[in-house]
Motif scaffolding. Structure first.
Motif, PDB file in Angstrom:
ATOM      1  N   SER A  34      20.183  10.660 -14.623  1.00 28.56           N
ATOM      2  CA  SER A  34      19.242  11.260 -13.682  1.00 28.56           C
ATOM      3  C   SER A  34      18.282  10.174 -13.222  1.00 28.56           C
ATOM      4  O   SER A  34      17.648   9.520 -14.054  1.00 28.56           O
ATOM      5  CB  SER A  34      18.442  12.375 -14.357  1.00 28.56           C
ATOM      6  N   THR A  35      18.193   9.970 -11.920  1.00 23.23           N
ATOM      7  CA  THR A  35      17.303   8.925 -11.427  1.00 23.23           C
ATOM      8  C   THR A  35      15.852   9.366 -11.518  1.00 23.23           C
ATOM      9  O   THR A  35      15.528  10.539 -11.350  1.00 23.23           O
ATOM     10  CB  THR A  35      17.620   8.539  -9.970  1.00 23.23           C
ATOM     11  N   ILE A  36      14.979   8.398 -11.799  1.00 27.02           N
ATOM     12  CA  ILE A  36      13.533   8.600 -11.847  1.00 27.02           C
ATOM     13  C   ILE A  36      12.914   7.938 -10.618  1.00 27.02           C
ATOM     14  O   ILE A  36      12.148   8.531  -9.900  1.00 27.02           O
ATOM     15  CB  ILE A  36      12.923   7.995 -13.135  1.00 27.02           C
ATOM     16  N   ASN A  37      13.255   6.653 -10.416  1.00 30.86           N
ATOM     17  CA  ASN A  37      12.796   5.942  -9.230  1.00 30.86           C
ATOM     18  C   ASN A  37      13.802   4.858  -8.888  1.00 30.86           C
ATOM     19  O   ASN A  37      14.663   4.513  -9.691  1.00 30.86           O
ATOM     20  CB  ASN A  37      11.371   5.393  -9.396  1.00 30.86           C
ATOM     21  N   ALA A  38      13.687   4.322  -7.660  1.00 28.15           N
ATOM     22  CA  ALA A  38      14.661   3.347  -7.203  1.00 28.15           C
ATOM     23  C   ALA A  38      14.055   2.425  -6.163  1.00 28.15           C
ATOM     24  O   ALA A  38      13.103   2.792  -5.463  1.00 28.15           O
ATOM     25  CB  ALA A  38      15.881   4.055  -6.607  1.00 28.15           C
ATOM     26  N   SER A  39      14.615   1.235  -6.068  1.00 24.07           N
ATOM     27  CA  SER A  39      14.293   0.289  -5.012  1.00 24.07           C
ATOM     28  C   SER A  39      15.586  -0.436  -4.665  1.00 24.07           C
ATOM     29  O   SER A  39      16.634  -0.174  -5.264  1.00 24.07           O
ATOM     30  CB  SER A  39      13.230  -0.712  -5.469  1.00 24.07           C
TER      31      SER A  39
END
Length: 108
Positions: A34-39
């Motif tokens: 599950s993604t939390i944050n991304a760049s």
């Protein structure tokens, strides 16, 4: 002393999505994240099991075409997040930047 935000090469955005992760460099089991944050340079995800720092991984993201797209990266850190889950930091390969950029634009 620098903070995590000061060390980042690209700004992070909060993202909620499910990815499929498979280790390339070890025999760990494939799993969903599950993604939390991304760049464009990295992701923070939550997993149900701990992964090895330094492990090379393959990730499948849901592309704008509705199909899964393969990107790759390296596990840079992990820590328990509670309830038998782990937060994991992934540094993405430079070649993945255009794909991640498109994904970020379409998911936000």
């Amino acid at each position: 002393m620098t903070t995590d935000d000061e060390r980042r090469r690209a700004p992070r955005s909060p993202i909620e999505d499910t990815l499929f992760i498979q280790s390339i460099s070890s025999r760990q089991v494939s799993m969903t994240a599950s993604t939390i944050n991304a760049s464009t340079t990295g992701l923070q995800v939550e997993l149900e099991s701990e992964v090895l720092v330094g492990a090379e991984i393959a990730l499948w993201i849901n592309a704008d075409s509705g199909q899964r797209t393969l990107i790759s990266g390296v596990i840079r850190w992990n820590r328990p997040s509670g309830h038998n889950r782990f937060l994991v930091g992934i540094e993405l390969d430079a070649e993945s930047a255009p794909t991640i950029s498109n994904w970020l634009n379409n998911i936000q």
